[in-house]
Scaffold this active site. Sequence first.
Site, mmCIF file in Angstrom:
data_model
loop_
_atom_site.group_PDB
_atom_site.id
_atom_site.type_symbol
_atom_site.label_atom_id
_atom_site.label_comp_id
_atom_site.label_asym_id
_atom_site.label_seq_id
_atom_site.Cartn_x
_atom_site.Cartn_y
_atom_site.Cartn_z
ATOM 1 N N SER A 45 0.831 -1.206 0.000
ATOM 2 C CA SER A 45 0.000 0.000 0.000
ATOM 3 C C SER A 45 0.867 1.258 0.000
ATOM 4 C CB SER A 45 -0.963 -0.029 1.184
ATOM 5 O OG SER A 45 -0.268 -0.213 2.405
ATOM 6 N N ARG A 46 1.180 1.758 1.171
ATOM 7 C CA ARG A 46 2.104 2.877 1.346
ATOM 8 C C ARG A 46 2.978 2.565 2.551
ATOM 9 N NH1 ARG A 46 0.927 4.137 -3.086
ATOM 10 N NH2 ARG A 46 0.202 6.149 -3.904
ATOM 11 N N GLU A 74 11.125 6.676 0.374
ATOM 12 C CA GLU A 74 11.501 5.843 -0.770
ATOM 13 C C GLU A 74 12.489 6.631 -1.623
ATOM 14 O OE1 GLU A 74 7.907 4.751 -2.810
ATOM 15 O OE2 GLU A 74 7.280 3.384 -1.234
ATOM 16 N N HIS A 101 9.161 -0.111 -4.969
ATOM 17 C CA HIS A 101 7.798 0.301 -5.341
ATOM 18 C C HIS A 101 7.495 -0.072 -6.797
ATOM 19 C CE1 HIS A 101 4.461 3.372 -4.136
ATOM 20 N NE2 HIS A 101 3.962 2.338 -4.796
ATOM 21 N N GLY A 150 5.016 -2.041 -7.654
ATOM 22 C CA GLY A 150 3.642 -2.507 -7.656
ATOM 23 C C GLY A 150 2.911 -2.602 -8.978
#
Length: 328
Positions: A243-244, A273, A292, A294
Amino acid sequence: MREGELPGLLVNEIGGKHGILHGHVAFLKKHFYLITMKEFLEDRKRMSKKVQAIYLWWHKPVIDQELLQSLPNLKVIANSGVGMDHLDLKLVASFGVKMANAPRAVSSSAADTGMALLLASARRLVEGYHIAMSSGMEYCEADILGVKVTGATLGIIGMGSIGYKIALRAKAFEMNILYHNRTRRKEQEEQAVGATYCETIDSLLQRADFVMVVVSLTPQTHKLIGKREMELMKPTATLINISRGAVVDQEALVTALQTGVIRAAALDVTYPEPLPRDHTLLKLKNVIIMPHLGIKTDKATYMITEEAVENILAALNGLPIPSEVLPS
């Protein structure tokens, strides 16, 4: 075709670290006159009136009050993804500007990433890769035993479109599926994936072998998974976050991984990040960290741009915006 015939679309840059992909430019130019931030800043007086929309590519350009005040004809901001935590939604709305994200384009790729992290952590693929590539390739079998996925229990926190697609994938692996969500899914949707609803996160955490976090970052979900929540998890459990980063208390996670409160973690997101190169998480063997990735596939990123264009054109033509995001 002259620039004035198409609405102006402000983008951060073309190519580079924070720019739209070169492969998307031709498609965007069919609908818009593209203006980069560099071009805008070099000729702000002329360009400010041309900009009718902004396309955010991975949070860039930064939207603040100064930029909004300088764009009198701005109608809509389209985001290249689902999460909108990088935007002050109320500030944008106060300027009469619409906002949209891209949920349809990203859900499958994000779900793939979640399952990839689950499998990689369970079967210790990163550790195995390093052993296989080492010069000596000496190892004790007991040191790299993984955990079985088939028949294990997956707890999904956040059962939106991404969470539901994760459940579909987990069903194919014959996993038992628990989920917690603000709104319970319809009974037929639960039955389709064999999912059981947990009214509380605590109940899910206590029962799951793998906990996957798939929620938006809001003030309510900031550090949703902290020290207390990790201590509720099984010591054999794995935490997966797609998610975050700030949804998980990172310092509490470090301690939990170091002391055996949980078995492992697999993270596609962190805060910040990237992490500082000396961060403790980067030194632990029982964590997988990705930069990241995703939704970053060639097809998904192009679909994101297609969805953004659809949203922008709807806003500019006074039509309902398919993926409009309203300030809460």
